[in-house]
Design a protein around this motif. Structure first.
Motif: not given
Length: 799
Positions: A515, A529, A506
């Motif tokens: 992510r 993320g 991330t």
């Protein structure tokens, strides 16, 4: 002094001309004018008033005034602001902008039917001058207005612009030039930069208005010993945001802005509307933030230099600078974003990011109050930019070298260019130089029987135009959500950072955690993320070094008997340093040697700026290695370099012998990655390497691969090639800042205070916490391995 429609418009608004605006009207016939006026003092309107008056009194078709700014957004903002008086006063004037965001259809129409006022950037102007019909487009041009001229004068974009203005002057001999700025440390130097050599430049200075309301932000705790993020001050920053309408929170790097925004948002329990703005974000996201700012919909914007310049972003009434500004002129520019009105004091608060920055911030505040701006003297015009200009001229049609040389030397930065230097650039553009003349791809110009020069293949003009410009983009990849391939990107990250990512990692971009999912067709694909602590994108951008003048102020502060202007914790820290060792002085070089953690440490307080101190660390460890002192590594800051190794330094004097130091530097530089990095930039600017071909941009790795092969070839077979000369010049004054090392040596003149101590000193302690420690390969590593082997054998009973 104004025609009736404009006089009436001023009257309806209850306005009167400021003295500097009236003076600009009175001096409008001068060939070159530089107006230095405070932010919010109406300097842009002052620049345009003669144009509006002339076009109102004597309407005529075609281009009358060209406005050049360093930012596309600034050109768009000026267009909005000019539309108001033109519409309300019913003036027969058409205003348009032409930047990289303008559509191809609009650009073609502007070439066929230019507006009265065209707002553009240096790069777009260079492209326009490369067309065969440039004489027709600019026929009758009367004035050029260069806004925020101080910002352009500090980079190669300004050199390119001045070459463009010299070209325009040849097309329009009566062309008048106007420069506008709020932050000029040396008006005479900027005047010489702006004027057509050898013409003089008239300098007008407006009333500076009230002094700004500037101070350190009240903080209940001392800042940390190291670091640059200012996270510790987030509660106080939020409180200040709540107490004001709109706050700009400036950072020196994009990475620091992202980190601060992330933590500011987590602490934003009241849900205040807060945005982030920096150059690595997607254009669509920046425009969204800019629109919200203009509408007054945001309470705070975390930003970088992308919001430094003179755009009026609505109701900003507070500026907060996180971290030491490093440069007084930059601080003044940022302060001016608050209360962007004439005779209204700007309000700004500084937040030092670490303990030493408390001193630097205090020095910067004192300099602002003293109206003492900083800035290094301008160097000569760089020759890689001149090479690009020669190719631009060739795109527009055949040219005479004598005429072009005379034109180039009318540009301020190139006034002292010699004819042999010009001829070397011309030969490089024609053949690529001695080592490359056998390759067809670099045979770009040919001389006609009449002695004039032209493109060898007219189709090459398109390739030249695609690569015009001096801005060196970093090697970046766009970031997009995985399932929105056709959607707008979130921004960009460096290729080197993307190469470190594995699926599931991330990182922060645009204030959100994403992510990493994978790399597809040179696009970093991400998803939203989770709540894990993110990595940080390694954003490109300048890492500022403390200016020479600011460093001098800090050294002067050190000589005070005490420091009532500093917080008690910082004053006590400096007093303790003076008690156990000494405080650095301007005309002496303080060097401390002490043991720590089983290693011999040496700290050199050079106050030459981060780039120079980093270079000094490389040079000194090289010399220490040659002396058998076995250095293991070092860390550098703006003010010092701390070196550690196995053996103590007993006599530092041989390390600083000037001639030997330069010779060692030249040897080190020749084989260093800095040279290849600098070579790549100059090769792209000069046209030797294309970053774009047939509309497709090369990846950073492709461009680097090409430039590395060329560099190695020239280094081996033609080390005195023009581009190698340019590379050495650029490396010396750019990435490694060797000139400031030489200035440090000249300033101290061999006067060295070497303090041998039994423990680390207060001023050196923060350096051990700095990131970016550089290990040194060499005998020290071998000795450590041997020692470890001896211990292992002894433990096994084999020794």
């Amino acid at each position: 002094m104004l025609p009736a429609p404009l006089t009436s418009w001023f009257g309806k608004r209850g306005w009167a001309l400021h003295p500097h605006q009236a003076e600009m009207l009175a001096q409008a016939a001068k060939p070159a004018l530089l107006l230095v006026a405070p932010t919010g003092g109406g300097k842009t309107l002052a620049g345009f008033l003669p144009t509006l008056a002339e076009l109102t009194e004597a309407p005529r078709p075609g281009l009358h005034t060209l406005y050049v700014s360093p930012l596309k957004a600034l050109a768009a903002d000026i267009k909005r602001n000019l539309t108001t008086p033109i519409t309300e006063a019913v003036l027969p004037i058409r205003v348009e902008d032409r930047t990289g965001d303008t559509t191809a259809t609009q650009k073609r129409r502007q070439r066929a039917d230019p507006p009265h006022i065209l707002l553009t950037t240096p790069e777009s102007l260079a492209v326009m001058l490369s067309y065969e019909d440039a004489p027709r487009i600019f026929n009758g041009l009367q004035r050029v207005i260069v806004d925020e001229i101080h910002a352009l004068a500090e980079s190669k974009r300004g050199d390119q612009l001045m070459l463009g203005l010299a070209r325009l002057q040849g097309l329009c001999p009566d062309l008048r030039r106007v420069g506008l700025s709020a932050t000029v440390e040396d008006p005479a130097a900027i005047g010489r930069f702006l004027a057509a050599h050898p013409q003089p430049c008239e300098i007008l200075t407006a009333d500076p208005g009230p002094d700004p309301d500037i101070a350190m932000l009240d903080l209940p705790e001392a800042p940390p010993w190291a670091g640059g993020g200012g996270r510790y001050a987030i509660p106080q920053v939020l409180a200040a945001v709540k107490a004001h309408k709109t706050t700009l929170i400036f950072h020196n790097t994009r990475a620091q802005a992202e980190i601060f925004f992330h933590h500011l948002w987590l602490a934003n329990d009241d849900g205040l509307p807060i945005g982030i703005h920096h150059g690595s974000l997607a254009r669509e996201q920046r425009q969204k933030v800019e629109a919200a700012m203009a509408a007054g919909a945001l309470r705070a914007i975390v930003c970088t230099g992308s919001l430094d310049l003179g755009i009026d972003w609505g109701d900003v009434d507070l500026v907060i600078q996180i971290g030491a500004p490093k440069n007084v002129k930059r601080l003044v520019q940022r302060i001016g974003r608050a209360n962007h009105r004439c005779n209204a004091p700007s309000k700004a608060r500084l937040v030092p990011a670490n303990r030493f920055e408390v001193v630097e911030c205090q020095a910067a505040l004192a300099a602002v109050r003293d109206h003492d701006l900083d800035g290094d003297p301008r160097g000569r015009g760089p020759r890689d930019v001149l090479c690009q200009q020669i190719l631009i001229v060739a795109c527009a049609g055949p040219f005479d070298s004598e005429t072009l040389y005379a034109e180039v030397t009318r540009a301020g930065p190139y006034a002292d260019l010699t004819r042999p230097e010009f001829d070397a650039c011309l030969a490089f553009c024609a053949t690529g130089g001695y080592a490359l003349r056998a390759y067809d791809r670099w045979q770009r110009l040919q001389q006609r029987p009449d002695g004039r020069w032209q493109l060898r293949d007219p189709r090459a003009a398109r390739q030249v135009r695609m690569n015009i410009g001096t801005i060196q983009d970093s090697d970046t990849l766009k970031v997009r959500f995985r399932h929105s391939r056709g959607g707008p990107p979130l921004g960009e990250v460096e290729e080197a950072f993307a190469a470190t990512l594995t699926p599931g990692d991330t990182f922060l971009i645009g204030g959100r955690t994403v992510r990493y999912e994978g790399l597809r067709e040179m696009v970093v694909e991400v998803s939203r993320g989770d709540g894990r602590k993110p990595k940080l994108a390694v954003f490109s951008g300048t890492k500022f070094a403390t200016s020479t003048q600011l460093s001098a102020r800090i050294l002067s502060m050190f000589q005070q008997a005490d420091w009532p202007e500093l917080p008690a914790h910082t004053a006590a820290w400096l007093a303790l340093q003076r008690q156990v060792s000494a405080l650095p002085e301007a005309d002496r070089l303080l060097i401390e040697s002490f043991p720590h953690d089983g290693r011999a440490h040496t700290c050199v307080y050079g106050f030459a700026g981060r780039n120079a101190m980093q270079t000094l660390g490389l040079l000194l460890t090289g010399r220490m290695e040659a002396m058998g002192l076995a250095p293991m590594g070092f860390v550098a800051s703006d003010y010092a370099v701390l070196i550690w190794g196995l053996d103590p330094l007993t006599d530092p004097a041989p390390l600083f012998q000037g001639d030997n130091l330069r010779a060692g530097f030249e040897t080190w530089l020749a084989g260093n990655a800095v040279m290849k990095r600098t070579f790549k930039a100059s090769a792209v600017i000069s046209g030797l390497i294309d970053r774009q071909t047939m509309g497709q941009r090369k990846s950073g790795r492709q461009a680097t691969f090409s430039s590395d092969i060329l560099y190695d070839t020239l280094q081996k077979y033609d080390p005195d090639h023009l581009l190698m000369q340019i590379t050495r010049e650029e490396a010396l004054r750019g990435l490694v800042d060797f000139g400031r090392i030489e200035e440090m040596i000249a300033r101290t003149r061999g006067r060295i205070d070497h303090r041998v101590l039994d423990r680390i000193t207060p001023l050196a302690a923060p350096l051990l916490l700095e990131v970016g420690k550089v290990p040194v390969q060499g005998a020290a590593q071998d000795r450590l391995l041997a020692s470890a082997a001896d211990e292992l054998l002894s433990a096994a009973g084999l020794a």
